[in-house]
Write a protein that holds these residues in place. Structure first.
Motif, PDB file in Angstrom:
ATOM      1  N   LEU A  55      48.534 -45.517  -1.409  1.00  0.00           N
ATOM      2  CA  LEU A  55      48.651 -44.290  -0.613  1.00  0.00           C
ATOM      3  C   LEU A  55      48.351 -44.538   0.859  1.00  0.00           C
ATOM      4  N   LEU A  56      47.310 -45.340   1.116  1.00  0.00           N
ATOM      5  CA  LEU A  56      46.885 -45.545   2.500  1.00  0.00           C
ATOM      6  C   LEU A  56      47.480 -46.811   3.103  1.00  0.00           C
ATOM      7  N   GLY A  57      48.284 -47.514   2.329  1.00  0.00           N
ATOM      8  CA  GLY A  57      48.932 -48.712   2.858  1.00  0.00           C
ATOM      9  C   GLY A  57      47.950 -49.817   3.177  1.00  0.00           C
ATOM     10  N   THR A  58      46.951 -50.001   2.322  1.00  0.00           N
ATOM     11  CA  THR A  58      45.981 -51.065   2.538  1.00  0.00           C
ATOM     12  C   THR A  58      45.839 -51.884   1.258  1.00  0.00           C
ATOM     13  N   SER A  59      44.963 -52.899   1.300  1.00  0.00           N
ATOM     14  CA  SER A  59      44.844 -53.746   0.116  1.00  0.00           C
ATOM     15  C   SER A  59      43.792 -53.188  -0.847  1.00  0.00           C
ATOM     16  N   LEU A  60      43.926 -53.588  -2.092  1.00  0.00           N
ATOM     17  CA  LEU A  60      42.974 -53.136  -3.109  1.00  0.00           C
ATOM     18  C   LEU A  60      41.567 -53.631  -2.778  1.00  0.00           C
ATOM     19  N   SER A  61      41.476 -54.873  -2.307  1.00  0.00           N
ATOM     20  CA  SER A  61      40.145 -55.403  -2.009  1.00  0.00           C
ATOM     21  C   SER A  61      39.509 -54.650  -0.848  1.00  0.00           C
ATOM     22  N   ALA A  62      40.325 -54.226   0.116  1.00  0.00           N
ATOM     23  CA  ALA A  62      39.780 -53.448   1.240  1.00  0.00           C
ATOM     24  C   ALA A  62      39.210 -52.125   0.736  1.00  0.00           C
TER      25      ALA A  62
ATOM     26  N   VAL B  19      54.335 -34.534  -4.898  1.00  0.00           N
ATOM     27  CA  VAL B  19      53.894 -33.670  -3.802  1.00  0.00           C
ATOM     28  C   VAL B  19      52.447 -33.985  -3.406  1.00  0.00           C
ATOM     29  N   ARG B  20      51.568 -34.098  -4.405  1.00  0.00           N
ATOM     30  CA  ARG B  20      50.141 -34.304  -4.095  1.00  0.00           C
ATOM     31  C   ARG B  20      49.903 -35.617  -3.339  1.00  0.00           C
ATOM     32  N   PRO B  21      50.383 -36.781  -3.856  1.00  0.00           N
ATOM     33  CA  PRO B  21      50.164 -37.998  -3.072  1.00  0.00           C
ATOM     34  C   PRO B  21      50.809 -37.952  -1.693  1.00  0.00           C
ATOM     35  N   TRP B  22      51.981 -37.318  -1.628  1.00  0.00           N
ATOM     36  CA  TRP B  22      52.649 -37.216  -0.320  1.00  0.00           C
ATOM     37  C   TRP B  22      51.778 -36.427   0.653  1.00  0.00           C
ATOM     38  N   LEU B  23      51.286 -35.291   0.186  1.00  0.00           N
ATOM     39  CA  LEU B  23      50.451 -34.446   1.053  1.00  0.00           C
ATOM     40  C   LEU B  23      49.183 -35.170   1.493  1.00  0.00           C
ATOM     41  N   LEU B  24      48.567 -35.885   0.551  1.00  0.00           N
ATOM     42  CA  LEU B  24      47.317 -36.587   0.879  1.00  0.00           C
ATOM     43  C   LEU B  24      47.584 -37.699   1.895  1.00  0.00           C
ATOM     44  N   ARG B  25      48.683 -38.412   1.702  1.00  0.00           N
ATOM     45  CA  ARG B  25      48.996 -39.498   2.633  1.00  0.00           C
ATOM     46  C   ARG B  25      49.282 -38.939   4.029  1.00  0.00           C
ATOM     47  N   VAL B  26      50.100 -37.899   4.080  1.00  0.00           N
ATOM     48  CA  VAL B  26      50.449 -37.309   5.380  1.00  0.00           C
ATOM     49  C   VAL B  26      49.186 -36.761   6.057  1.00  0.00           C
ATOM     50  N   THR B  27      48.339 -36.101   5.281  1.00  0.00           N
ATOM     51  CA  THR B  27      47.111 -35.550   5.847  1.00  0.00           C
ATOM     52  C   THR B  27      46.228 -36.664   6.402  1.00  0.00           C
ATOM     53  N   HIS B  28      46.070 -37.725   5.628  1.00  0.00           N
ATOM     54  CA  HIS B  28      45.262 -38.866   6.084  1.00  0.00           C
ATOM     55  C   HIS B  28      45.823 -39.419   7.398  1.00  0.00           C
TER      56      HIS B  28
ATOM     57  N   GLU C 239      49.743 -28.415   9.574  1.00  0.00           N
ATOM     58  CA  GLU C 239      50.816 -29.324   9.980  1.00  0.00           C
ATOM     59  C   GLU C 239      51.356 -30.104   8.777  1.00  0.00           C
ATOM     60  N   ALA C 240      50.437 -30.522   7.890  1.00  0.00           N
ATOM     61  CA  ALA C 240      50.881 -31.269   6.704  1.00  0.00           C
ATOM     62  C   ALA C 240      51.803 -30.407   5.840  1.00  0.00           C
ATOM     63  N   PHE C 241      51.416 -29.150   5.638  1.00  0.00           N
ATOM     64  CA  PHE C 241      52.249 -28.270   4.805  1.00  0.00           C
ATOM     65  C   PHE C 241      53.569 -27.933   5.500  1.00  0.00           C
ATOM     66  N   LEU C 242      53.538 -27.809   6.815  1.00  0.00           N
ATOM     67  CA  LEU C 242      54.800 -27.525   7.518  1.00  0.00           C
ATOM     68  C   LEU C 242      55.762 -28.707   7.397  1.00  0.00           C
ATOM     69  N   ARG C 243      55.198 -29.903   7.417  1.00  0.00           N
ATOM     70  CA  ARG C 243      56.065 -31.085   7.232  1.00  0.00           C
ATOM     71  C   ARG C 243      56.660 -31.087   5.832  1.00  0.00           C
ATOM     72  N   LEU C 244      55.856 -30.644   4.876  1.00  0.00           N
ATOM     73  CA  LEU C 244      56.360 -30.547   3.505  1.00  0.00           C
ATOM     74  C   LEU C 244      57.493 -29.524   3.439  1.00  0.00           C
ATOM     75  N   TRP C 245      57.302 -28.430   4.104  1.00  0.00           N
ATOM     76  CA  TRP C 245      58.316 -27.372   4.127  1.00  0.00           C
ATOM     77  C   TRP C 245      59.619 -27.875   4.744  1.00  0.00           C
TER      78      TRP C 245
END
Lengths: 178, 183
Positions: A140-147, A56-65, A39-45
């Protein structure tokens, strides 16, 4: 003619292991991980040429997460609904995903990973396997550094004893020594 | 940052060179004097060395062919559907916009003998139109998200962006050209 598809094939070949690994470690289910990776790769496509090569790599990792967390939420809702279902219905459903065989990771590591929250497992993979910096993971995950720091610290405490090859030997030595 | 747990929380950032110089210096100084933290640091380093290998995994052989098969399918699918769907979306948007303006008011005035579907053209207030627009936009966006989840991106786009934008534009024009519509 098929240049776009050829380029995309190269991208999938380059990133499929890391995308699948992230999904597998977060979901802990091989079939679900393959579905999420697809699904992640299809979204990329479908996104087409909007992304630069480096992003591409950070995008894929974020979408996959995100897809993994969505999937887990759906699974939780399903399990909550099943709590009210009758036993006959439950027995006709597929077996518990948690019992689906995983690749042969070290058993201790496997058990230790299972005790971590999915988000923490994701951070472990992103930091230790993907080599992302903590600040990058936070973005990438939309969280804080301390978290991120706190979660990785907890994960380290859980995982620290699982990878020592001599851990079992030490225990044996201690037992025989006393 | 004074206690050992405080220092230990910074180990990962320290190893990846993300700490401010003064913090990194303080941590290094602490490590020299604290055997417990040195042990923790050794464990951190061991984890960083062994985890990538221990967690390494290959994607299933069928993943790439499956993805490519889906891509070929979706490419052909999109190419055929796109022009038709765009026209259909614009038509639908225009139709919805006309309906919003032309249908009966939500609460017809009492004693009116006018049939509900043929009221005077302008009986809506701006707040009624705003509510109708919000409700419609919510419905369309939700539909779009559902379609997005089912991989029908083109249709999802139409519901998510095109129709709401067309309706919003139409309503905006109507409100600006008809002052009675303002509350």
């Amino acid at each position: 003619m098929n240049t776009e598809l050829d380029q995309f094939t190269n991208t999938v070949t380059l990133h499929q292991d890391r995308v699948y690994a992230l999904a597998l470690h977060v979901l802990r289910d091989s079939d679900d991980a393959a579905d999420i990776a697809q699904e992640a790769f299809l979204r990329l496509w479908r996104k087409g040429q909007d992304l630069s090569h480096e992003s591409v790599r950070p995008w894929l990792l974020r979408v996959t997460h995100n897809l993994c967390l969505d999937h887990l939420r759906r699974r939780q809702r399903q399990q909550r609904r099943l709590g009210h279902a009758d036993h006959e219905a439950i027995h006709t459903l597929p077996s518990n995903p948690e019992t689906t065989p995983l690749p042969p990771f070290p058993e201790e590591l496997n058990l230790a990973l299972a005790t971590l929250a999915p988000e923490t497992r994701s951070m472990v993979v992103l930091h230790y396997c993907e080599g992302l910096k903590l600040a990058e993971i936070a973005t990438l995950l939309g969280t804080s550094l301390s978290a991120v720091k706190v979660r990785l610290h907890r994960a380290r405490k859980v995982l620290r004893n699982t990878l020592r090859p001599s851990a079992t030997e030490e225990n044996c030595t201690q037992e025989t020594g006393t | 940052m004074t206690t050992c747990p405080d220092y230990q929380r910074e180990f990962a950032a320290y190893k990846s060179g993300e700490l401010a110089p003064e913090t990194a210096l303080a941590l290094a100084h602490h490590l020299e004097n604290c055997p417990e933290c040195r042990r923790e640091m050794a464990a951190t380093e061991s984890l960083a060395t062994h985890l990538p290998t221990a967690l390494a995994v290959k994607a299933p052989a069928g993943l790439l062919p499956n993805i490519l098969a889906e891509c070929r399918g979706s490419k052909a699918h999109n190419r055929n559907l796109k022009p038709f769907l765009r026209s259909a979306a614009m038509g639908l948007a225009a139709m919805l916009a006309v309906l919003v303006f032309r249908t009966a008011p939500l609460t017809p005035s009492s004693g009116s003998s006018t049939p509900p579907l043929t009221p005077p053209a302008r009986t809506f207030t701006a707040s009624e139109l705003g509510t109708a627009r919000r409700d419609l936009a919510w419905t369309l966006t939700t539909t779009g998200r559902v379609l997005d989840r089912t991989s029908l991106r083109v249709i999802g786009d139409i519901f998510n962006r095109m129709i709401p934008r067309a309706i919003s534009t139409s309503l905006h024009q109507a409100l600006t050209t008809n002052p009675k519509g303002r509350s």
